[in-house]
Design an enzyme around this catalytic site. Structure first.
Site, PDB file in Angstrom:
ATOM      1  N   HIS A   1       0.884  -1.171   0.000  1.00 37.14           N
ATOM      2  CA  HIS A   1       0.000   0.000   0.000  1.00 37.14           C
ATOM      3  C   HIS A   1       0.923   1.224   0.000  1.00 37.14           C
ATOM      4  CE1 HIS A   1      -2.365  -2.976   2.359  1.00 37.14           C
ATOM      5  NE2 HIS A   1      -3.432  -2.431   1.821  1.00 37.14           N
TER       6      HIS A   1
ATOM      7  N   ASP B   1       2.168   1.998   3.417  1.00 34.79           N
ATOM      8  CA  ASP B   1       3.088   1.069   4.091  1.00 34.79           C
ATOM      9  C   ASP B   1       4.520   1.495   3.866  1.00 34.79           C
ATOM     10  OD1 ASP B   1       0.869  -0.647   4.271  1.00 34.79           O
ATOM     11  OD2 ASP B   1       1.492  -1.797   2.512  1.00 34.79           O
TER      12      ASP B   1
ATOM     13  N   GLU C   1      -8.801 -13.964  -1.613  1.00 32.61           N
ATOM     14  CA  GLU C   1      -8.047 -14.248  -0.379  1.00 32.61           C
ATOM     15  C   GLU C   1      -8.765 -15.328   0.415  1.00 32.61           C
ATOM     16  OE1 GLU C   1      -6.385 -10.905   1.647  1.00 32.61           O
ATOM     17  OE2 GLU C   1      -6.846 -11.723   3.618  1.00 32.61           O
TER      18      GLU C   1
ATOM     19  N   HIS D   1     -10.844 -14.372   3.447  1.00 35.27           N
ATOM     20  CA  HIS D   1     -12.044 -13.635   3.060  1.00 35.27           C
ATOM     21  C   HIS D   1     -13.104 -14.591   2.527  1.00 35.27           C
ATOM     22  CE1 HIS D   1      -9.432  -9.788   2.306  1.00 35.27           C
ATOM     23  NE2 HIS D   1      -9.306 -10.272   3.527  1.00 35.27           N
TER      24      HIS D   1
ATOM     25  N   ASP E   1     -10.654 -12.170  10.428  1.00 33.90           N
ATOM     26  CA  ASP E   1      -9.601 -12.280   9.435  1.00 33.90           C
ATOM     27  C   ASP E   1      -8.257 -12.419  10.149  1.00 33.90           C
ATOM     28  OD1 ASP E   1      -8.557 -12.226   6.896  1.00 33.90           O
ATOM     29  OD2 ASP E   1      -8.749 -10.074   6.604  1.00 33.90           O
TER      30      ASP E   1
ATOM     31  N   ASP F   1      -0.580 -12.555   1.919  1.00 37.21           N
ATOM     32  CA  ASP F   1      -1.226 -11.544   2.759  1.00 37.21           C
ATOM     33  C   ASP F   1      -1.469 -12.197   4.117  1.00 37.21           C
ATOM     34  OD1 ASP F   1      -2.504  -9.444   3.821  1.00 37.21           O
ATOM     35  OD2 ASP F   1      -4.078  -9.276   2.315  1.00 37.21           O
TER      36      ASP F   1
END
Ligand code: XLS
Ligand code: NI
Ligand code: NI
Length: 436
Positions: free
Chosen positions: A100, A103, A267, A270, A306, A338
């Site tokens: 990101h 980040d 993901e 998710h 999550d 992730d």
């Protein structure tokens, strides 16, 4: 000064190795179905969890020991961290990373200052990419952490928040292009609602689509040719996230004429939050031509949030790879970890253990899936199950040649259907176990 002086380079030592910091299955140059493992798996390290994760949770402060951090949110610290990140990714042998905007570089007091900070760190990322050959799998703008986005970004009731988000995506697209990023991701951070009494859902979704169209237009304008991806997630942080699962995302993209420009970044954790398996999400996206990339992690079956754990379950990775191979691979997407180490795993070396395990789990899943496919038994049983559609009335229906009248005539003449046959679920589950 290297941050990981005790680590040389993680090497492939084969299944018999007892070295916890060696690959037992991931052998980058080994061919599977005519491609190297490196090309199949396209592993990627995430900047946020791996280099910005502190281990804090709602009950306590951060726990991570990161000797290279000086505790400030300065550009200097960000630059030093970037060098450490590349040392880590290079020693691990992952070909990609993902970030990101916030980040990699600190957010400034103004948008202009944030952009300047980003530019300074991007210079270093670029140098490090050139030095190591590591590439950017995807960039994304963080449109959820700053309080300005408390009502959402693209879906905020506050038009200024939309304008800010658009500016941030614009900059992040420029930077992603600058770094040769091969994808660009939208995860709908706070794009959702907590309560429908205060929400104009139609208007919010129209706005979200507008943001995505603006991004597509701008990408064309600046010559960014990477693949756009949306990342489904059903809840967290909002009660209802608009991009709830693969089916909802594909419907949204179709409804707003975005299907030609976007695929999905799926993901695992998710998928399970949405009440699906990862295999389901992959297959659903794949059958509609929307399988783009994966965020490889796993949840905890006993916890309903999550947890973003590293994937170690071979059934999971086998299922993922079965579907990924079925749809011809992920490129230009990849297998992006992730995932975060647990807050109890606070030493830097734990980052290596986590990634080595995840890479090995996927490499092994790849080999198992390829073996299943090579034997062809599963495929033959699947085809056999649907054989009534290959000839006769089934083929007529599939070809669109049988209308209701024809079907009625057929059934009146026949009187009753051919006998159903067993689904053989247990036999198939046993068959998969033969390969593990
Ligand atoms: C959060 C998401 C996020 C995206 C990138 O749950 O997984 O990490 O991958 O914004
Ligand atoms: Ni993700
Ligand atoms: Ni997530």
């Amino acid at each position: 000064m290297p941050a990981f002086p005790e680590i040389d380079k993680i090497r492939y030592e084969g299944p018999d190795s007892r070295n916890p910091l060696a690959f037992r299955w991931y052998n980058a140059d080994e061919l599977v179905e005519g491609q190297t493992m490196r090309e199949h798996l396209r592993f990627s390290v995430v900047y946020w969890h791996t280099f910005r994760g502190t281990g804090s949770d709602p009950f306590g402060a951060g726990t991570m020991v990161r000797p290279w951090e000086d505790g400030t949110d300065s550009v200097e610290n960000a630059i030093r961290r970037a060098r450490v990140a590349f040392e880590f990714i290079e020693k691990l042998g992952a070909p990609f990373y993902a970030f990101h905007d916030r980040d990699v570089a600190p957010e400034g007091a103004t948008l202009a200052e944030s952009n300047r900070n980003l530019d300074r760190v991007v210079e270093v990322l670029k140098q490090e990419q050139q030095r190591t050959g590591i590439r950017l799998l995807w960039g994304t703008a963080n449109l959820f952490s700053n309080p300005r986005y408390l009502h959402g970004a693209g879906t905020s009731c506050n038009a200024d928040a939309f304008a800010y988000a658009a500016s941030q995506v614009k900059k992040c697209l420029e930077v992603t292009k600058e770094l040769g990023g091969v994808n660009y991701v939208f995860w709908g951070g706070r794009e959702g609602y907590q309560n429908l009494y205060n929400t104009d859902m139609k208007r919010e979704l129209d706005h979200l689509a507008r943001l995505l169209h603006l991004a597509v237009d701008y990408a064309r304008q600046i010559g960014f040719t990477g693949q756009f991806l949306i990342e489904p997630k059903p809840k967290e942080p909002t009660k209802h996230q608009y991009d709830s699962d693969a089916a909802a995302c594909l419907n949204f993209l179709r409804a707003y004429d975005l299907l030609d420009h976007f695929k999905l970044n799926l993901e695992t954790n998710h998928a399970t939050l949405a009440g699906h398996s990862m295999m389901h999400e992959l297959d659903y996206a794949g059958m509609q031509g929307g399988l783009g990339s994966i965020d490889a992690n796993t949840g905890d079956l006993l916890l309903g949030w999550d947890t973003d754990q590293f994937p170690t379950d071979l059934y999971l990775t086998t299922q993922c790879m079965l579907v990924i191979l079925k749809y011809g691979g992920l490129a230009p997407g990849g297998v992006n970890f992730d995932a975060k180490v647990r807050r109890e795993s606070f030493e830097p070396i734990d980052l290596f253990h986590a990634h080595v395990g995840g890479m090995d789990a996927f490499a092994r899943g790849l080999k198992i899936a390829a073996a299943i496919r090579a034997d062809g038994e599963l495929d033959a049983l699947l085809r056999e199950r649907y054989r009534s559609w290959d000839t006769g009335i089934g083929a007529e229906i599939e070809a669109g040649r049988a209308d209701f009248n024809a079907l009625e005539q057929y059934m009146l003449a026949k009187g009753e259907i051919d006998a159903n046959r067993s689904g053989r679920q247990e036999m198939l589950e046993n068959l998969i176990n033969r390969y593990l």
